[in-house]
Motif scaffolding. Structure first.
Motif, PDB file in Angstrom:
ATOM      1  N   THR A 148       0.082  16.491   2.799  1.00 18.01           N
ATOM      2  CA  THR A 148      -0.805  16.131   3.921  1.00 18.01           C
ATOM      3  C   THR A 148      -1.677  17.287   4.362  1.00 18.01           C
ATOM      4  O   THR A 148      -2.493  17.141   5.265  1.00 18.01           O
ATOM      5  CB  THR A 148       0.033  15.646   5.116  1.00 18.01           C
ATOM      6  OG1 THR A 148       0.958  16.675   5.491  1.00 18.01           O
ATOM      7  CG2 THR A 148       0.788  14.379   4.769  1.00 18.01           C
ATOM      8  N   GLY A 149      -1.458  18.469   3.768  1.00 17.29           N
ATOM      9  CA  GLY A 149      -2.289  19.618   4.097  1.00 17.29           C
ATOM     10  C   GLY A 149      -2.127  20.046   5.539  1.00 17.29           C
ATOM     11  O   GLY A 149      -1.015  20.234   6.020  1.00 17.29           O
ATOM     12  N   LEU A 150      -3.255  20.178   6.243  1.00 15.89           N
ATOM     13  CA  LEU A 150      -3.252  20.649   7.632  1.00 15.89           C
ATOM     14  C   LEU A 150      -3.356  19.478   8.615  1.00 15.89           C
ATOM     15  O   LEU A 150      -3.949  19.595   9.681  1.00 15.89           O
ATOM     16  CB  LEU A 150      -4.423  21.613   7.858  1.00 15.89           C
ATOM     17  CG  LEU A 150      -4.407  22.891   7.012  1.00 15.89           C
ATOM     18  CD1 LEU A 150      -5.653  23.718   7.284  1.00 15.89           C
ATOM     19  CD2 LEU A 150      -3.156  23.713   7.290  1.00 15.89           C
ATOM     20  N   LEU A 151      -2.745  18.363   8.244  1.00 18.52           N
ATOM     21  CA  LEU A 151      -2.842  17.170   9.088  1.00 18.52           C
ATOM     22  C   LEU A 151      -2.310  17.428  10.489  1.00 18.52           C
ATOM     23  O   LEU A 151      -2.848  16.932  11.488  1.00 18.52           O
ATOM     24  CB  LEU A 151      -2.076  16.011   8.455  1.00 18.52           C
ATOM     25  CG  LEU A 151      -2.077  14.681   9.225  1.00 18.52           C
ATOM     26  CD1 LEU A 151      -3.500  14.176   9.377  1.00 18.52           C
ATOM     27  CD2 LEU A 151      -1.205  13.650   8.535  1.00 18.52           C
TER      28      LEU A 151
ATOM     29  N   ASP B 279       4.925  14.570   4.655  1.00 16.76           N
ATOM     30  CA  ASP B 279       4.346  15.480   3.669  1.00 16.76           C
ATOM     31  C   ASP B 279       5.163  15.465   2.374  1.00 16.76           C
ATOM     32  O   ASP B 279       4.596  15.454   1.262  1.00 16.76           O
ATOM     33  CB  ASP B 279       4.293  16.899   4.243  1.00 16.76           C
ATOM     34  CG  ASP B 279       3.589  17.868   3.314  1.00 16.76           C
ATOM     35  OD1 ASP B 279       2.357  17.800   3.211  1.00 16.76           O
ATOM     36  OD2 ASP B 279       4.285  18.697   2.672  1.00 16.76           O
ATOM     37  N   GLU B 280       6.495  15.459   2.499  1.00 22.10           N
ATOM     38  CA  GLU B 280       7.352  15.418   1.315  1.00 22.10           C
ATOM     39  C   GLU B 280       7.163  14.119   0.547  1.00 22.10           C
ATOM     40  O   GLU B 280       7.133  14.108  -0.692  1.00 22.10           O
ATOM     41  CB  GLU B 280       8.814  15.584   1.728  1.00 22.10           C
ATOM     42  CG  GLU B 280       9.167  16.971   2.257  1.00 22.10           C
ATOM     43  CD  GLU B 280      10.641  17.079   2.608  1.00 22.10           C
ATOM     44  OE1 GLU B 280      11.381  16.099   2.378  1.00 22.10           O
ATOM     45  OE2 GLU B 280      11.056  18.143   3.129  1.00 22.10           O
ATOM     46  N   LEU B 281       7.027  13.002   1.258  1.00 23.98           N
ATOM     47  CA  LEU B 281       6.807  11.728   0.587  1.00 23.98           C
ATOM     48  C   LEU B 281       5.470  11.707  -0.149  1.00 23.98           C
ATOM     49  O   LEU B 281       5.372  11.183  -1.277  1.00 23.98           O
ATOM     50  CB  LEU B 281       6.850  10.584   1.622  1.00 23.98           C
ATOM     51  CG  LEU B 281       8.214  10.258   2.221  1.00 23.98           C
ATOM     52  CD1 LEU B 281       8.070   9.201   3.314  1.00 23.98           C
ATOM     53  CD2 LEU B 281       9.179   9.752   1.145  1.00 23.98           C
ATOM     54  N   VAL B 282       4.440  12.270   0.472  1.00 18.80           N
ATOM     55  CA  VAL B 282       3.124  12.300  -0.166  1.00 18.80           C
ATOM     56  C   VAL B 282       3.153  13.171  -1.411  1.00 18.80           C
ATOM     57  O   VAL B 282       2.576  12.820  -2.454  1.00 18.80           O
ATOM     58  CB  VAL B 282       2.064  12.800   0.844  1.00 18.80           C
ATOM     59  CG1 VAL B 282       0.727  13.015   0.155  1.00 18.80           C
ATOM     60  CG2 VAL B 282       1.903  11.807   1.983  1.00 18.80           C
ATOM     61  N   ARG B 283       3.845  14.308  -1.314  1.00 21.11           N
ATOM     62  CA  ARG B 283       3.976  15.175  -2.499  1.00 21.11           C
ATOM     63  C   ARG B 283       4.752  14.473  -3.606  1.00 21.11           C
ATOM     64  O   ARG B 283       4.409  14.579  -4.791  1.00 21.11           O
ATOM     65  CB  ARG B 283       4.672  16.475  -2.105  1.00 21.11           C
ATOM     66  CG  ARG B 283       3.842  17.420  -1.235  1.00 21.11           C
ATOM     67  CD  ARG B 283       4.665  18.634  -0.818  1.00 21.11           C
ATOM     68  NE  ARG B 283       3.948  19.482   0.111  1.00 21.11           N
ATOM     69  CZ  ARG B 283       3.130  20.478  -0.257  1.00 21.11           C
ATOM     70  NH1 ARG B 283       2.965  20.744  -1.555  1.00 21.11           N
ATOM     71  NH2 ARG B 283       2.509  21.202   0.643  1.00 21.11           N
ATOM     72  N   ALA B 284       5.836  13.766  -3.196  1.00 22.51           N
ATOM     73  CA  ALA B 284       6.637  13.058  -4.198  1.00 22.51           C
ATOM     74  C   ALA B 284       5.832  11.957  -4.883  1.00 22.51           C
ATOM     75  O   ALA B 284       6.113  11.592  -6.029  1.00 22.51           O
ATOM     76  CB  ALA B 284       7.884  12.468  -3.544  1.00 22.51           C
ATOM     77  N   ALA B 285       4.844  11.432  -4.179  1.00 21.59           N
ATOM     78  CA  ALA B 285       3.992  10.393  -4.757  1.00 21.59           C
ATOM     79  C   ALA B 285       2.946  10.949  -5.703  1.00 21.59           C
ATOM     80  O   ALA B 285       2.162  10.190  -6.281  1.00 21.59           O
ATOM     81  CB  ALA B 285       3.307   9.598  -3.649  1.00 21.59           C
ATOM     82  N   GLY B 286       2.922  12.288  -5.830  1.00 22.20           N
ATOM     83  CA  GLY B 286       2.012  12.914  -6.777  1.00 22.20           C
ATOM     84  C   GLY B 286       0.741  13.464  -6.175  1.00 22.20           C
ATOM     85  O   GLY B 286      -0.158  13.900  -6.924  1.00 22.20           O
ATOM     86  N   VAL B 287       0.609  13.463  -4.861  1.00 23.86           N
ATOM     87  CA  VAL B 287      -0.587  13.997  -4.215  1.00 23.86           C
ATOM     88  C   VAL B 287      -0.416  15.503  -4.045  1.00 23.86           C
ATOM     89  O   VAL B 287       0.461  15.958  -3.303  1.00 23.86           O
ATOM     90  CB  VAL B 287      -0.833  13.331  -2.848  1.00 23.86           C
ATOM     91  CG1 VAL B 287      -2.060  13.941  -2.167  1.00 23.86           C
ATOM     92  CG2 VAL B 287      -0.989  11.831  -3.007  1.00 23.86           C
TER      93      VAL B 287
END
Length: 547
Positions: free
Chosen positions: A404-407, A392-400
């Motif tokens: 990952t939300g409620l994955l 989730d942190e990596l996805v946020r850092a990528a600008g998303v």
């Protein structure tokens, strides 16, 4: 010769197996890293020392119990010839089909203070005839009755494969049967006994559902309560590291029990010690001992559950099948089917890649993919949550935005990932065992004729390994249906399975309502046990050669 394209394709399979190993290992690595990072910054439970002592006592108690019961029964059916011995030899595997969380509530309902046994004894003789059963010894007894077949299977195979010459030589030199057993037979069987004990202790360490029936607080229970009860994720992560240390200690203990010595026998696989014919009272006593273990571990609980189900049907014929039963069964089957397909597919990829590449690195990576079965469920569960948090942190850092939300918390993705880690070992072992029978020259010939690795997988390896694939699919399917601890840890809000439903009903003392879904789980679990039946019968028919 194999062209550059062929070598390039084979190297791609190497990277694929390394990727699979990294995905499997990620949760455990995440637990270790998070535990080291948060050392000293979290508040651990005040009764942690008591949890550690309780965990040790439970593991030792169940270990000793399964060694005595499983090892003793294995020796009895290997050496003895007594009434019903041929049937009992393989029927003693049946308690494996009775999950501990089911046998636990059947045991409590029968022997607890309000149960029929204590009620009958109070009416006949007054109070105080049985000690309290919601204790550590009670939990140890239940787990011993469900787990002793692990030791029984290992010891039975080890005893049956031994050459009779060593045992007979000890007897000829004047050693008694007991001394020959301790001086000759057990040293040869020590590696198998150690492996069986390691499996038993891993199962004890993984469980945090059954022990709660008995009020026993282990470290794994602490992980579950810190996460699901207090929502203290950091503390749960720290406790997971402690559980992982217990698992490492078990594996180290298994190596220690094997010892540095190496025991070999001349003449290859033997036919076991010379049988002893037990007649009269001795023969029926041996039969009674085997029936006692089989009865309390499987037959009587099944009869008790069947009686409850019939009683519930007579009381309310329309409500005997709860409206939620179909939903929970569908959830169990869906998750189990997806897990089984995933484990079989990944196992095929890894085993095939190993044959395409060879070398130490892919072999080490292949071993990493199977270590999840030796990692306690609490560690796997918390590790999956940590791994998804890092993702989730990596996805946020990528600008998303939103990551990952409620994955994890809103779906069964976490459960599926944890199941893949947990059940890869039996799937890979079954598939790899089948592919081992494929001659290496067959693969090399296909490569030399220009076949791509993918074509070899689909046209050569998969057809030849179909029996192992089927066994792997069945084993994972049934294990996933029975699984309880991981579902309790990772299930999203509103999601439940048959195993969770049985546990929740039993925890609230709704024995009759829990009977039917419990019988469904037991009936399903009999399938892989039947496969073990066939193996045991083949060992018994062909003790001196390959079955």
């Amino acid at each position: 010769m194999i062209g550059r394209a062929g070598r390039s394709g084979r190297s791609a399979w190497l990277w694929l197996v390394l990727l699979v190993a990294a995905v499997i290992a990620a949760p455990v690595v995440a637990v270790v890293v998070d535990g080291l990072r948060s050392t000293g910054s979290v508040t651990l439970p005040a009764d942690l020392a008591e949890m550690v002592v309780t965990t040790l006592l439970l593991m030792i108690s169940v270990g000793v119990g399964t060694l005595v019961v499983g090892g003793g029964l294995a020796w009895l059916v290997t050496v003895g010839r007594f009434p019903l011995r041929n049937a009992l030899t393989w029927m003693l595997v049946l308690p494996l089909a009775m999950p501990a969380y089911i046998l636990g509530f059947v045991f409590l309902s029968t022997f607890d203070e309000a149960g029929p046994v204590q009620t009958l004894l109070r009416d006949a003789f007054g109070a105080g005839w049985l000690p309290p059963v919601r204790t550590l010894p009670g939990a140890a007894l239940v787990m011993t009755l469900t787990l002793f077949p692990y030791v029984y299977l290992m010891a039975r195979a080890a005893f049956a494969e031994q050459s009779p010459t060593t045992y007979d030589a000890a007897r000829t030199l004047g050693a008694s049967r007991s001394r020959a057993l301790y001086a000759v037979v057990l040293p040869l069987a020590r590696p198998s006994l150690a492996a069986g004990l390691a499996l038993v202790m891993m199962e004890v360490l993984t469980d945090f559902a059954t022990v709660q029936y008995f009020g026993v607080e282990t470290v794994s229970v602490g992980v579950y309560k810190q996460w699901r009860g207090s929502y203290d994720f950091e503390s749960a992560s720290q406790l997971s590291v402690l559980v992982l240390l217990f698992a490492v200690a078990v594996l180290a203990g298994e190596r220690l029990l094997r010892g540095r010595a190496r025991y070999t026998q001349r003449g290859g696989r033997g036919s076991g010690p010379e049988p002893v014919h037990l007649t009269g009272a001795r023969g029926w006593a041996a039969t009674l001992v085997c029936l006692l273990a089989l009865g309390v571990g499987f037959l009587l609980p099944v009869l008790r559950l069947t009686g409850w189900a019939i009683e519930e049907a007579r009381r309310d014929a329309d409500g005997v099948v709860d409206y939620r039963f179909a939903e929970y069964l569908a959830n169990s089957l869906t998750v189990a089917l997806v897990t089984a397909l995933a484990c079989v597919a990944v196992s095929l990829v890894v085993a095939h890649a190993l044959r395409m590449t060879g070398g130490r690195l892919p072999r080490a990576a292949a071993q990493v993919t199977t270590f999840g079965y030796a990692v306690p469920g609490a560690v796997v569960g918390i590790g999956v949550l940590l791994a998804f948090a890092d993702l989730d942190e990596l996805v946020r850092a990528a600008g998303v935005e939103g990551g990952t939300g409620l994955l994890v918390t809103g779906s069964v993705a976490g459960i599926l990932y944890a199941y893949l880690i947990r059940f890869m070992a039996p799937a890979y072992q079954a598939v790899d065992a089948s592919l081992t029978k494929v001659n290496t020259t067959t693969t090399l010939s296909a490569l030399s004729l220009g076949a791509s690795p993918m074509r070899i997988l689909t046209r050569v390896h998969l057809p030849l390994a179909r029996s192992g694939v089927f066994v792997a699919f069945v084993l994972v399917l049934v294990d996933a249906i029975k699984e309880l601890p991981l579902v309790l840890l990772l299930r999203p809000f509103g999601f439940s399975t048959v195993s969770v439903w049985v546990y929740e009903l039993a925890k609230e003392n709704y024995w009759e309502k829990a009977a039917l879904p419990a019988l469904v789980i037991v009936a399903t679990a009999v399938v892989p046990v039947y496969l073990l039946f066939r193996q045991e019968r083949l060992i018994d028919r062909h003790p001196g050669g390959t079955a």
